[in-house]
Design a protein around this motif. Structure first.
Motif, PDB file in Angstrom:
ATOM      1  N   SER B  30       0.781  -1.296   0.136  1.00 55.99           N
ATOM      2  CA  SER B  30       0.056   0.048   0.001  1.00 55.99           C
ATOM      3  C   SER B  30       0.720   1.319  -0.058  1.00 55.99           C
ATOM      4  CB  SER B  30      -0.791   0.199   1.297  1.00 55.99           C
ATOM      5  OG  SER B  30      -0.146   0.096   2.435  1.00 55.99           O
ATOM      6  N   THR B 118       1.946   4.028  -4.212  1.00 51.96           N
ATOM      7  CA  THR B 118       2.189   2.445  -4.624  1.00 51.96           C
ATOM      8  C   THR B 118       1.587   2.479  -6.083  1.00 51.96           C
ATOM      9  OG1 THR B 118       1.515   0.343  -4.109  1.00 51.96           O
ATOM     10  CG2 THR B 118      -0.281   1.789  -4.187  1.00 51.96           C
ATOM     11  N   SER B 123      -3.822   0.806 -10.641  1.00 51.93           N
ATOM     12  CA  SER B 123      -3.892   2.087  -9.971  1.00 51.93           C
ATOM     13  C   SER B 123      -3.951   3.133 -10.829  1.00 51.93           C
ATOM     14  CB  SER B 123      -2.662   2.240  -8.984  1.00 51.93           C
ATOM     15  OG  SER B 123      -2.578   1.105  -8.186  1.00 51.93           O
TER      16      SER B 123
END
Lengths: 419, 395
Positions: B30, B118, B123
């Motif tokens: 994370s 991260t 993402s």
């Protein structure tokens, strides 16, 4: 110059049909106003009532004077393409499947802002463009820039075809071809380059006026369809369901009368049967098939068209119960629009005033000629509109409804007194 | 309203303990892990613990649902000064400015400044789709190309307006790759030639593959403290001669060709008491090479539109005549989210303290560091810059 779109090849029987993926749909609540105007073909941006500045992107506070009095105002289409790019990568599957994709920054004329827009292949960098707003395959408003002047095959641009429902090379089902409206719709679709028109006919052993003339047109075919019969609808879906790219529902049941001057439900049931349950059956049988074909090449499923009395928006007491069934049909179309969202199939509502037919015979003009409604529907498809009004009465009632639905209801009640 | 008061100096405040958590292309950890690793490295480098670090500022895109406050509990910090800076590429300079003032004013003794993110497989896409309201309404639906699309438009305009060529951008990228080859944490390990740059595939014309940064996971950090604290801890340090920030400058420019630096540039240099010719190394924010050219101009190293001459006539590597982005920059090290806004600043601290991880700029005494961030709609909104000077000789 865009190459003329060729008729799509026959489908490979074992190859997987492309799955429809939506372009990005999330918008701010203010952004949804832009979408709502775009769906009916209006290019509006917020203009500050206090200082006159045009705001973009959609916002809640004027960046020039901090007023919150921002009014959605029609914007002139002229602009200049300040910079453009051809995208060769994208993070979303929708655009990845359609690369390369052209976008640009456009300075709108006068004191207009700079907007990012989809850009037609024929628009030249640094040149003038015409900007318009329309809904994309997610049903969300986007801006699109056309070249300054029409070019050959302009409508065939691959990105433009994504936001229109152009009948060219597509196969159309006209649900009720027995009526003058059905015949006019078939002709208009063929003239717009439709590859085929399926003529929905109930009890096809019963001939109808103009039948031979209609069948003598190239690329027409009778499709047995009784919308009141669930089996008939199911059979139609099984036989031609995967070939219907655009469905135009022309079936209508219009009768004068309101609740207290009818003594039973017989006519009201017929109104609901044709105007509400019929389309509902079609939606249940054909909707899922069309929804699965929203990205199926140049003749993907593209539109579901409802011809609706404009009195679906607000009840016309002299035709009080027909209006009620039309209101049900309108609500159904909203439900369908939400279900089709992201599939690439637009739900198009063509609102019209009284048609120039036997059931409106005692009514005064203006009335809508079937050919006029047909050409307005085809025009809406070519433009990619989701709401369109055909005829002066429809435009008038629609504007009044937009202005204030409660006032319109009172106005229509007064006309009943006058009648 | 009268004229602005003159900015106060940053005397007595120093930066120390530059740290980098080695980058990875993808991480299953994370953002909390990456920022926490940087905090640990800061503590180890300065021999300070949670009781000593009484100020904390963090910058990250992938911390949700947490912000800086959640991290205090996660890390067992009880700071008396806390900040969260959602300014992407300008976050490093902005963190420096705020932390320095806090230390000067006595609101904190030691501030840990960290940028980190991260990078899960999804993402980057997830961040683009929800980056800003304006982007959601008015950019992302148009091709969903993320920053590539927006920067392609302004790169095209810059090239048209100032006559810069792809080769000019290539010179930036090729020199940075050479710098990166000696920087241990760079994700790009292979040399890059101008031919390779020119023949790379198009991403969003005129942007091609090597104009783009690679999203990755990583973290960068440094400490801000009084000079006396740094000496007591035996830390090598740098001084802050000047620092500016500006947001949403020039909103009426049709398309971005300059940044907010130009509004404050005179005071920037006069406060530092040095001139562009005195600078030993320049760290620009290089999300795309056109932005580096823009910064070279807007920071005053040449006139507007003339950066192309700088990149044509200078060697931009660590051992060159115009050392630029000494670690290889984001273009070669990778863009670890908000850490990208710290990368140049952190490496400048290393270079000025003789602690380069890779090649060292000889006799580096003065560094200019610049930040740029947040394409909210069609242009980067945040800009910032600072000039750092090598600290005391006993450092």
């Amino acid at each position: 110059m865009v190459d003329a779109l060729r008729p799509p090849p026959k489908k490979h029987p074992t190859r997987r049909s492309p799955v429809a993926t939506p372009p990005p749909a999330p918008r701010s609540r203010t952004g949804i106003f832009f979408t709502a105007y775009a769906a009916r073909g209006e290019f509006r941006l917020q203009k500050c009532e206090a200082c006159g500045a045009v705001a973009y992107p959609p916002r809640d506070i004027c960046a020039k004077c901090w007023s919150s009095d921002l009014v959605w105002t029609p914007i002139a289409p002229e602009g200049a393409l300040v910079a453009e790019t051809m995208l060769h990568t994208s993070t979303t599957p929708y655009f990845r499947d359609r690369l390369p994709w052209r976008i640009g920054a456009i300075k709108l004329a006068g004191d207009g802002p700079v907007v990012v827009a989809h850009v037609h292949a024929d628009a030249s960098d640094g040149g003038d463009v015409r900007v318009f707003a329309r809904t994309d395959k997610s049903g969300q408003g986007v801006l699109y820039a056309l070249p300054e002047k029409d070019t050959e095959n302009m409508a065939d641009d691959h990105a433009l075809r994504e936001i229109t429902c152009d009948p060219k090379h597509r196969r159309i089902l006209v649900t009720d071809a027995r009526t003058p409206l059905g015949a006019a719709m078939a002709k208009a679709a063929l003239e717009a380059g439709a590859a085929k028109v399926f003529l929905g006919v109930a009890q096809k052993w019963k001939p109808f006026d103009g039948q031979e003339a209609l069948l003598s047109l190239p690329n027409t075919e009778i499709a047995p369809l009784d919308m009141a019969d669930a089996d008939s609808v199911t059979e139609l879906a099984a036989s031609i369901g995967s070939k219907v790219d655009i469905l135009i529902n022309t079936a209508q049941f219009v009768r004068p009368g309101s609740a207290m001057n009818r003594r039973d439900l017989v006519t009201a049931r017929d109104e609901m049967e044709v105007n509400y349950f019929g389309p509902l059956r079609l939606l249940q049988a054909l909707g899922p098939i069309m929804r699965a074909r929203g990205a199926d090449g140049a003749n993907s499923a593209a539109a579901w068209v409802n011809c609706l009395s404009v009195f679906a928006l607000s009840n016309r007491p002299a035709f009080g119960l027909t209006s009620a069934s039309q209101a049900a049909a309108l609500s159904l179309s909203q439900s369908a629009r939400a279900e089709f969202a992201g599939s690439g199939v637009k739900v198009v509502n063509a609102f019209h005033g009284p048609l120039d037919d036997e059931w409106a015979q005692p009514l005064p003009p203006p009335k809508v000629a079937p050919e006029k409604l047909a050409s307005d529907v085809v025009g809406a498809l070519r433009k990619g509109l989701e709401d369109v009004c055909s005829g002066d009465i429809a435009k008038d009632i629609y504007e009044r409804w937009r202005e204030n639905p409660a006032v319109l209801e009172r106005e229509l009640a007064l006309t009943n007194l006058a009648d | 309203m009268g004229a602005s008061r003159k900015r106060q100096s940053y005397d007595g405040v120093v930066l120390a303990a530059p740290v980098t958590v080695p980058y990875r292309r993808y991480s299953k950890d994370s953002a909390h892990w990456w920022i926490g690793r940087a905090l640990k490295m800061l503590g180890d480098a300065a021999r300070l613990g949670a009781a000593d670090i009484d100020g904390f500022v963090v910058s990250s895109f992938s911390l949700a649902p947490d912000t800086a406050i959640g991290l205090t509990q996660h890390f067992g910090l009880s700071p008396r000064w806390l900040d969260h800076i959602p300014m992407g590429g300008a976050a490093g300079v902005v963190a420096l400015r705020r932390a320095a003032r806090a230390v000067q004013a006595g609101d904190a003794d030691v501030v840990a400044c960290i940028g980190g993110d991260t990078n899960h497989v999804n993402s980057f896409r997830d961040m683009l789709g929800s980056f800003s309201r304006f982007s959601q309404d008015a950019v992302y639906p148009y091709g969903s190309a993320g920053p590539n699309g927006s920067f392609a438009l302004l790169t095209r305009n810059y090239m048209k307006t100032y006559g810069a060529t792809r080769e000019d951008f290539g010179r930036i990228c090729v020199a940075q790759r050479e710098n990166a080859l000696s920087f241990p944490y760079a994700l790009m390990k292979k040399p890059l030639t101008l031919d390779q740059y020119m023949s790379a595939r198009a991403i969003a014309e005129p942007i091609h593959l090597f104009d783009c940064v690679m999203p990755c996971a990583g973290a960068e950090g440094f400490l801000v403290m009084r000079e006396s604290t740094a000496r007591a801890q035996g830390l090598r340090f740098v001084n802050v001669l000047t620092a500016i920030e500006r947001h949403n400058a020039f909103p009426d420019d049709m398309i971005q060709y300059r940044g907010g630096w130009t509004l404050d540039i005179d005071e920037f240099w006069s406060m530092a008491g040095v001139a562009p010719g005195d600078i030993d190394l320049l760290q620009t924010y290089d999300d795309y090479p056109v932005i580096s050219l823009m910064q070279i101009e807007d920071l005053g190293f040449c006139a507007k539109g003339e950066a192309k001459h700088i990149v044509r006539t200078h060697k931009l590597t660590v051992d060159g005549t115009f050392p630029h982005n000494t670690s290889g920059g984001q273009l070669s090290v990778g863009q670890a989210g908000a850490a990208g806004g710290f990368l140049g600043l952190v490496d400048a601290i290393r270079q000025l303290t003789g602690a380069a991880l890779g090649a060292q700029v000889k006799n580096a005494n003065l560094a200019a560091v610049s930040g740029f961030g947040m394409i909210n709609y069609d242009r980067g909104l945040c800009t910032g810059a600072a000039i750092l000077a090598s600290g005391g000789s006993d450092g």
